[in-house]
Write a protein that holds these residues in place. Sequence first.
Motif, PDB file in Angstrom:
ATOM      1  N   GLU A  89       3.807  -0.075   6.870  1.00  0.00           N
ATOM      2  CA  GLU A  89       4.613   0.049   5.661  1.00  0.00           C
ATOM      3  C   GLU A  89       4.271  -1.044   4.651  1.00  0.00           C
ATOM      4  O   GLU A  89       4.176  -0.773   3.446  1.00  0.00           O
ATOM      5  CB  GLU A  89       6.094  -0.010   5.996  1.00  0.00           C
ATOM      6  N   ARG A 149       4.855  10.533   1.240  1.00  0.00           N
ATOM      7  CA  ARG A 149       4.473  10.499  -0.173  1.00  0.00           C
ATOM      8  C   ARG A 149       3.020  10.079  -0.385  1.00  0.00           C
ATOM      9  O   ARG A 149       2.430  10.402  -1.416  1.00  0.00           O
ATOM     10  CB  ARG A 149       5.402   9.546  -0.942  1.00  0.00           C
ATOM     11  N   GLN A 150       2.464   9.330   0.563  1.00  0.00           N
ATOM     12  CA  GLN A 150       1.118   8.791   0.368  1.00  0.00           C
ATOM     13  C   GLN A 150       0.047   9.519   1.168  1.00  0.00           C
ATOM     14  O   GLN A 150      -1.146   9.268   0.970  1.00  0.00           O
ATOM     15  CB  GLN A 150       1.104   7.300   0.721  1.00  0.00           C
ATOM     16  N   MET A 175       1.238  -0.087   2.856  1.00  0.00           N
ATOM     17  CA  MET A 175       1.479   1.001   1.906  1.00  0.00           C
ATOM     18  C   MET A 175       2.174   0.528   0.638  1.00  0.00           C
ATOM     19  O   MET A 175       2.197   1.241  -0.366  1.00  0.00           O
ATOM     20  CB  MET A 175       2.282   2.120   2.565  1.00  0.00           C
ATOM     21  N   CYS A 176       2.745  -0.675   0.652  1.00  0.00           N
ATOM     22  CA  CYS A 176       3.354  -1.229  -0.557  1.00  0.00           C
ATOM     23  C   CYS A 176       2.303  -1.697  -1.561  1.00  0.00           C
ATOM     24  O   CYS A 176       2.629  -1.952  -2.725  1.00  0.00           O
ATOM     25  CB  CYS A 176       4.256  -2.407  -0.201  1.00  0.00           C
ATOM     26  N   ARG A 178       7.589   6.674   2.931  1.00  0.00           N
ATOM     27  CA  ARG A 178       6.352   6.294   2.246  1.00  0.00           C
ATOM     28  C   ARG A 178       5.182   7.149   2.723  1.00  0.00           C
ATOM     29  O   ARG A 178       4.360   7.594   1.933  1.00  0.00           O
ATOM     30  CB  ARG A 178       6.047   4.813   2.479  1.00  0.00           C
ATOM     31  N   THR A 204       9.295  -4.041   1.074  1.00  0.00           N
ATOM     32  CA  THR A 204       9.370  -2.682   1.599  1.00  0.00           C
ATOM     33  C   THR A 204      10.650  -1.940   1.240  1.00  0.00           C
ATOM     34  O   THR A 204      10.685  -0.711   1.262  1.00  0.00           O
ATOM     35  CB  THR A 204       9.246  -2.674   3.136  1.00  0.00           C
TER      36      THR A 204
END
Length: 258
Positions: free
Chosen positions: A112, A149-150, A115-116, A146, A85
């Motif tokens: 998180e 951005r996602q 999301m990686c 994150r 992360t």
Amino acid sequence: MSSGILFEVDNHIARVTLDRPKALNSIDPEMDAALFEAWTEINSNPDIWVAVLGAAGEKAFCAGANVSGGTEGDGRRMALGGGLTGVGGPMLTLRKPLIAAVQGYAIGGGFELAMCADIIVAADNAQFGIPETKVGIIGEAGIMHRAIRQLPHHIAMALILTGERIDAQQAERYGLVNEVVPYEKLLETAWSWADRIASASPLAVQAAKDAVLSRAGWPLDIALATRYEPIEAYANSADRIEGRAAFADKRAARWSGR
């Protein structure tokens, strides 16, 4: 491999399973160290082409962390999630494609960690949330960077400011997840994605991931003008030769990952 996770490799696909279901698979220092070992093995082993990250139990993928900047066995700091992360320590970049199979709660550090991944498959009971503001805890804010951005801007801000969650169907609608399936089909679906990726040239896949992510935040003209070492190295690989031969022979390629 340390305890806290399960790790296995089958047909070029690594399966990493968070294995603390009674604790909702929350990340403790031992699990952090085990994840670091897993990502390091996946990166260094040429016979591993794709990884699937899942979790034990139906209730939670990962309900966050009770560790900030854990340490590996030799005392070095690492980022949360075994370095993946970038929160709390140096970030480890996973060069191979990663698919997250998410069920139940994916909140805080667990959100998180999901999301990686490069691809997210969600069970229909999945819930994604950023609870920091709701519980009055704001630390290193990687999850917020994150999320913005996602996810669409206003969706991400609503999650961040309210601490509320979105369900799997909303996550799919907002483009956060690739596919939503019944919980019973979650791992089967994630494995299907992994098989599809593993059928492509592994070195080409890794070179593509490196090129895309290393210039994701840069202007297009710079991204286009950049020389990418993995792509250049691929030009002299056995897989490139095999790919051209397979195309000429009208047969399936037999990749070696070398």
